[in-house]
Design a protein around this motif. Structure first.
Motif, short mmCIF file in Angstrom:
data_model
loop_
_atom_site.label_atom_id
_atom_site.label_comp_id
_atom_site.label_asym_id
_atom_site.label_seq_id
_atom_site.Cartn_x
_atom_site.Cartn_y
_atom_site.Cartn_z
N GLN A 305 0.73 -1.13 -0.18
CA GLN A 305 -0.22 -0.08 -0.22
C GLN A 305 0.83 1.24 0.01
O GLN A 305 0.51 2.20 -0.84
CB GLN A 305 -0.86 0.02 1.02
CG GLN A 305 -2.07 -1.07 1.09
CD GLN A 305 -3.04 -1.15 2.27
OE1 GLN A 305 -2.98 -0.04 3.01
NE2 GLN A 305 -3.39 -2.24 2.65
N LYS A 306 1.87 1.26 0.77
CA LYS A 306 2.80 2.47 0.83
C LYS A 306 3.54 2.54 -0.59
O LYS A 306 3.55 3.71 -1.28
CB LYS A 306 3.96 2.23 1.89
CG LYS A 306 3.44 2.78 3.26
CD LYS A 306 4.68 2.67 4.34
CE LYS A 306 5.68 3.75 4.11
NZ LYS A 306 6.80 3.71 5.27
N ALA A 307 3.91 1.30 -0.90
CA ALA A 307 4.80 1.58 -2.38
C ALA A 307 3.72 2.01 -3.39
O ALA A 307 4.14 2.91 -4.28
CB ALA A 307 5.21 0.14 -2.85
N ILE A 308 2.63 1.86 -3.56
CA ILE A 308 1.58 2.36 -4.61
C ILE A 308 1.32 3.99 -4.27
O ILE A 308 0.59 4.29 -4.92
CB ILE A 308 0.54 1.35 -5.10
CG1 ILE A 308 -0.45 1.20 -3.85
CG2 ILE A 308 0.95 0.30 -5.58
CD1 ILE A 308 -1.59 0.56 -4.19
N GLY A 309 1.73 4.29 -2.95
CA GLY A 309 1.46 5.69 -2.78
C GLY A 309 0.24 5.97 -1.90
O GLY A 309 0.03 7.16 -1.59
N ILE A 310 -0.21 4.88 -1.04
CA ILE A 310 -1.08 5.20 -0.04
C ILE A 310 -0.68 5.87 0.94
O ILE A 310 0.41 5.33 1.74
CB ILE A 310 -1.76 3.88 0.37
CG1 ILE A 310 -2.48 3.19 -0.76
CG2 ILE A 310 -2.86 4.09 1.28
CD1 ILE A 310 -3.59 3.71 -1.60
N ASP A 311 -1.21 6.82 1.71
CA ASP A 311 -0.70 7.90 2.64
C ASP A 311 -0.56 6.75 3.90
O ASP A 311 -1.29 5.94 4.28
CB ASP A 311 -1.51 9.13 2.78
CG ASP A 311 -0.72 9.96 3.72
OD1 ASP A 311 -0.50 11.04 3.08
OD2 ASP A 311 -0.52 9.62 4.90
N LYS A 313 -0.87 7.67 6.70
CA LYS A 313 -1.82 8.11 7.90
C LYS A 313 -2.93 7.26 7.38
O LYS A 313 -3.94 7.11 8.26
CB LYS A 313 -2.15 9.62 7.70
CG LYS A 313 -1.18 10.62 8.40
CD LYS A 313 -1.70 12.10 8.60
CE LYS A 313 -0.70 12.94 9.01
NZ LYS A 313 -0.56 14.27 8.56
N VAL A 314 -3.44 7.35 6.18
CA VAL A 314 -4.52 6.63 5.85
C VAL A 314 -4.37 5.00 5.94
O VAL A 314 -5.53 4.41 6.30
CB VAL A 314 -4.83 6.53 4.11
CG1 VAL A 314 -5.80 5.80 3.41
CG2 VAL A 314 -4.92 8.06 3.86
N LEU B 63 11.58 2.98 -4.10
CA LEU B 63 11.12 2.32 -3.05
C LEU B 63 12.31 1.87 -2.08
O LEU B 63 12.17 1.49 -0.91
CB LEU B 63 10.91 0.71 -3.67
CG LEU B 63 9.88 0.72 -4.75
CD1 LEU B 63 9.45 -0.99 -4.94
CD2 LEU B 63 8.49 1.49 -4.12
N GLY B 87 6.27 9.40 -1.37
CA GLY B 87 4.92 8.50 -1.47
C GLY B 87 3.94 9.21 -2.35
O GLY B 87 3.39 8.50 -3.05
N ARG B 90 5.15 8.81 -5.81
CA ARG B 90 4.83 7.58 -6.38
C ARG B 90 3.32 7.25 -6.92
O ARG B 90 3.21 6.53 -7.85
CB ARG B 90 5.23 6.24 -5.16
CG ARG B 90 6.83 5.97 -5.15
CD ARG B 90 6.93 4.81 -4.35
NE ARG B 90 6.37 5.00 -3.12
CZ ARG B 90 6.92 5.28 -1.87
NH1 ARG B 90 8.12 5.61 -1.92
NH2 ARG B 90 6.37 5.22 -0.65
N LEU B 91 2.58 7.87 -6.04
CA LEU B 91 1.13 7.78 -6.49
C LEU B 91 0.93 8.46 -7.66
O LEU B 91 -0.01 7.89 -8.36
CB LEU B 91 0.41 8.43 -5.16
CG LEU B 91 -1.12 8.63 -5.41
CD1 LEU B 91 -1.71 7.09 -5.09
CD2 LEU B 91 -1.77 9.54 -3.93
N MET B 119 -7.10 7.23 -3.93
CA MET B 119 -6.14 7.93 -3.29
C MET B 119 -5.69 9.18 -3.79
O MET B 119 -5.34 10.19 -3.02
CB MET B 119 -4.79 7.02 -2.86
CG MET B 119 -3.75 7.60 -1.90
SD MET B 119 -4.44 7.62 -0.27
CE MET B 119 -3.75 9.00 0.54
#
Lengths: 401, 230
Positions: A305-311, A313-314, B63, B87, B90-91, B119
């Protein structure tokens, strides 16, 4: 991205995890929450029930709802029969009992016990207290009886007395005991032995008021008048009604009269809070462990999740929401079990404890305050592991490096 | 092997090193790698096991953090970014395909693809439309609501590709995307990559150790013992 939108993603992840996640873990976590809530409120209810029972015993066996006492610096209430008539004229008053009270020494076969002895009108007393129904042996004294006494089991001994060694050591109905009040010695036949489970009353003795008047050399006087009110009026309102009759004596509600009980009650409240705090601490640890294990199992998912950009905090919020949802479901189940199963059951089948039968009543304030603390435990217990894990590097989360 | 004459560079690395510490032992996974990747290029990073190819991909994909050196993506020096900024970068700019698909098991195919778009703050209509379109383009039009556990490895990897491409990233990174697939499924995945590379001008950087994958890519970068092979 505004907070609301982040919140939506957190809620999306949390709800999917609960609905579609491991059913065993979900069930176990909710079960743990339910049991913790029940454990906290059950213990609290038991202690609450004990407090209520203590109060009930005092009202039922000693004070009634109100107690009238002499004005300051006076030993007696004068002209009690007129006063009682006046009081009993009120529709809210069920009855009143004018009592003479004196300390005395009761002796039998070389043993003696110092105690409080009441002189009562048996008919009046039965209107105010349940003493008549508390007889373990023999009978309650009746109006024409003279020279007869009833003893609490702590005085007579036997019958499961708690302080046997300080009693007369097993006096039986029909025995004669010597009673010494203010230097006057009289012999009384034991007519009955009672137990109310209320220790003050069980450590006392009762004789006919006429006998006491004779011993004390008084007439139509009392040291106290206990008053029983109907259940539809509060003690304070009843007190105001009596005051409006022009009664100049001190009128106290049983609450003010219960000095010792207040100490016991405050001790029980303290105990109740202490045990709740321990319960909550245990709850916190259990919630922490359950959620921690759950989160650790999802370590790699957090990394992805972090890798694909999910914050971060989320992600953390999604775990906190999960824990809060678990807590909500668990607490709701616990509340329903307590409210619809345990409470009604113990009302029909009260628990028998040393002070008598008690029912487990869950007060809403109690339930809400404990629920709020459990929610707090769920929030902290989930936030700490989720935060600690989510702040780790992606390499560690995804590849364990 | 490297062609630096084209000006439209999307990724540039300057003397990137990465040292790991295993107890007191120092492992130099990358020993100063400098290269440029052009916009729209399909690049394969190859090398034997332990050559540092995955470590290098992790540096390019933000990463991991290089021990020294810089990674510049789309003219932005990423070494100056905070973790939060990375982050966010990356998003919006990067997409990832992992060897083991790395789908969230509690989400359906379309939900997995929707997640980065949600997101990004896209509306429900926007993210559902985009996710459906990309899943259809990878040939999963009949599996939108299927869960990963009910899919074959090839299908899961296609969901993973759809997730990586749904937000139209500047660069797609794929770490041994065919390692867990049979040769037929591998071909399908590589053809998909090729299709997006050609039709959408999608920049793709893929780590692989299969020599036959070379026929699908524009350029091969070979690493040996943490350095570029000349």
């Amino acid at each position: 991205m505004i907070i609301l939108e982040k919140g939506k993603v957190s809620f999306f992840l949390a709800s999917r995890s609960i609905i579609r996640g491991n059913k065993g873990i979900t069930t176990f976590t909710i079960l743990v929450m339910t049991l913790i809530f029940l454990q906290i409120v059950l213990f609290s209810s038991i202690l609450g029930g004990v407090t209520v029972q203590f109060n009930k015993l005092m009202v039922d066996y000693q004070t009634g709802n109100l107690v009238i006492e002499p004005v300051e610096n006076e030993k007696y209430i004068e002209d009690t029969s007129s006063l009682q008539k006046k009081i009993e004229g009120l529709p809210e008053i069920i009855g009143s009992s004018a009592r003479l009270r004196s300390s005395g020494v009761i002796s039998h076969q070389g043993k003696e016990v110092g105690t409080v002895i009441y002189g009562i009108d048996p008919g009046d007393e039965s209107q105010v207290t349940h003493l008549e129904s508390a007889m373990l042996s023999g009978e309650f004294i009746s109006c024409p009886d003279r020279g007869e006494i009833i003893l609490g089991r702590e005085v007579s001994g036997g019958y499961g007395a708690l302080m046997e060694s300080k009693s007369l050591g097993g006096v039986e109905v029909g025995n004669t005991v010597n009673v010494k009040i203010e230097g006057v010695n009289r012999e009384f036949r034991v007519k009955g032995i009672y137990s109310t489970l209320y220790s003050n009353t069980d450590s006392s003795a009762y004789i006919n008021k006429a006998d006491m008047e004779e011993i004390l050399g008084v007439k139509n006087r009392a040291n106290e008048i206990a008053v029983k009110t109907t259940s539809d009026i509060s003690e304070e309102d009843a007190r105001m009604k009596l005051l409006s009759l022009g009664i100049k004596e001190e009128i106290r509600t049983w609450h003010e009269f219960a000095g010792m009980l207040k100490t016991i009650e405050s001790t029980l409240t303290m105990l109740r809070n202490a045990f709740s705090a321990i319960g909550l601490l245990i709850a916190f640890v259990i919630i922490f462990v359950v959620i921690y294990v759950n989160i650790v199992n999802k370590k790699r998912q957090i990394g992805v999740q972090k890798a694909i950009g999910i914050d971060q905090k989320v992600i953390v919020t999604s775990f906190v929401i999960q824990a809060v949802l678990y807590a909500f479901i668990g607490i709701t189940l616990g509340y329903l079990i307590m409210h619809y199963i345990i409470s009604p059951y113990t009302i029909v089948h009260p628990l028998q404890i040393a002070v008598g039968p008690i029912s487990l009543i869950l007060e809403n304030f109690e339930a809400f305050s404990r629920a709020a603390l459990l929610f707090l435990a769920a929030v902290i217990g989930s936030f700490i592991p989720a935060y600690n894990l989510s702040k780790k590097s992606l390499l560690e989360l995804i590849w364990g490096k | 092997m490297e062609n630096n004459t084209k000006s439209d560079v999307i990724i540039e690395t300057k003397d990137v090193t990465r040292i790991f510490y295993m107890g007191e032992v120092e492992v130099k996974a990358l020993r100063g790698v400098s290269l440029k990747i052009k916009r729209g290029e399909f690049v394969a990073i190859m090398g034997s096991s332990g050559s540092g190819k995955s470590t290098f991909l992790n540096q390019l994909g933000l990463l991991d953090i290089p021990t020294s050196g810089t990674v510049i993506i789309n003219s932005i020096d990423t070494s100056k970014m905070s973790e939060k900024e990375k982050g966010n970068f990356r998003l919006h700019n990067l997409g990832y395909v992992f060897q083991d698909y790395a789908l969230l098991p509690e989400l359906s195919a379309i939900e997995n693809v929707c997640l980065p778009l949600m997101m990004q703050g896209k509306s429900k209509e926007e993210y559902q439309r985009a996710a459906s379109a990309v899943l259809i383009s990878v040939g999963l039009e009949d599996r939108l609501d299927q869960f990963p556990s009910k899919m074959s490895g090839g299908q899961q990897q296609r969901v993973s590709i759809a997730r990586a491409l749904a937000h139209k990233p500047r660069v797609l990174f794929a770490d041994e995307p065919c390692a867990n697939l049979d040769s037929l499924a591998s071909k399908q995945i590589l053809e998909l990559f090729r299709k997006f590379n050609k039709e959408e001008d999608q920049t793709i950087v893929m780590v692989t150790h299969e020599e036959w994958h070379m026929e699908y890519v524009d350029r091969v970068i070979r690493l040996k013992d943490g350095v570029l092979e000349s």
